[in-house]
Design a protein around this motif. Sequence first.
Motif, mmCIF file in Angstrom:
data_model
loop_
_atom_site.group_PDB
_atom_site.id
_atom_site.type_symbol
_atom_site.label_atom_id
_atom_site.label_comp_id
_atom_site.label_asym_id
_atom_site.label_seq_id
_atom_site.Cartn_x
_atom_site.Cartn_y
_atom_site.Cartn_z
ATOM 1 N N ILE A 96 -41.787 -7.731 12.530
ATOM 2 C CA ILE A 96 -42.568 -6.597 12.013
ATOM 3 C C ILE A 96 -44.060 -6.796 12.280
ATOM 4 O O ILE A 96 -44.814 -5.840 12.350
ATOM 5 N N ASP A 97 -44.478 -8.054 12.432
ATOM 6 C CA ASP A 97 -45.907 -8.363 12.601
ATOM 7 C C ASP A 97 -46.256 -8.354 14.093
ATOM 8 O O ASP A 97 -45.771 -9.187 14.865
ATOM 9 N N GLN B 43 -40.541 -3.898 14.787
ATOM 10 C CA GLN B 43 -40.096 -2.958 13.747
ATOM 11 C C GLN B 43 -39.563 -3.727 12.543
ATOM 12 O O GLN B 43 -39.419 -4.957 12.592
ATOM 13 N N ASP B 44 -39.261 -2.993 11.497
ATOM 14 C CA ASP B 44 -38.546 -3.547 10.354
ATOM 15 C C ASP B 44 -37.115 -3.821 10.841
ATOM 16 O O ASP B 44 -36.411 -2.890 11.252
#
Length: 303
Positions: free
Chosen positions: A127-128, A151-152
């Motif tokens: 996600i980062d 993404q998540d």
Amino acid sequence: MTNTENIFNFIDQYAEKTDSLYLEAIIEACNDWIEGSEAPTLTADVSKEEIRRGIQLAVLKGMKQSAQPNHQMTPDSIGLLIGHITSKLVGDKENITLLEPAVGTGNLLFSVMNTMDKNVSASAVEIDELLVRLSAVLAELLEHPVIYLVQDALRPLLIDPVDIAISDLPVGYYPDDDNALNFELMAEEGHAFSHHLFIEQSMNHTKPGGYGIFVIPANLFESEQAAKLHPFLKQKAIIRALIQLPATLFKNVAHEKSILILQKPFLETKPLTDVLLAQVPNMSDKNAMARFLQEIDEWAEKG
Ligand code: SAM
């Protein structure tokens, strides 16, 4: 100086010259290295492990500057052990596909990919965005084929089912209750545990007969939401091993971790298999480690 030291010094000196955040400077230095405009002095036989370790030393320094507890890199001792287990489970099979749903810096993923001498490719989720860029330059330098999804990881993943999912799971509550409702492991009340949802998501994306290898909190099966986990694992997976990591690897009891190995069954009816319950000995005790690895190898052969 060793190749590893030369790589660290090259990045460290590069970082001193720029105003960028240290982790950004690592990415810039590695990009220059890839493009060939600047590069560390290396011997012709430099290995992928030397490259991984050299960059890892720089990442550790960078992480100290912008410390975020949830972004902690998976230590080498754990990465190398999971690499060993993964290669034993894979045996002679070629073209292995991996999923790493919380890839972070990629240290765990690349420890595993470096250990497997077969053709191996991976899908990696994070996600980062900064960590994805960092991990991606490392993949390029190590010449490992990795597709990144920024993404998540608990949202739908556009990937084909893989042979093995590996992950040092992010531990804590998952704040997106609406999305968590898509999982069987959603909590009865309050937020679900993201580490539980990561296990479910990873196994959803694993081929029948494939494995999930997870670094989990040592108290996973005693936590307040464990009651949901037990029936889920019973129905959807075969628990193949639970390996307790040495307490000395962790700062305090609350942070102790284990390795959980699951297999996705081929059929609805699950075969009975031996569950390996083991404890990793003190890793500096070479004889005890050799005995432990032999136990792992015998268990994997029976697989
Ligand atoms: N194995 C990694 C390494 O060697 O660098 C470290 C993984 S770290 C324990 C967990 C990672 O999960 C962090 O990098 C964090 O940003 C990421 N993460 C947490 N929640 C996430 C989510 N919902 N989707 C994708 N990544 C997530």
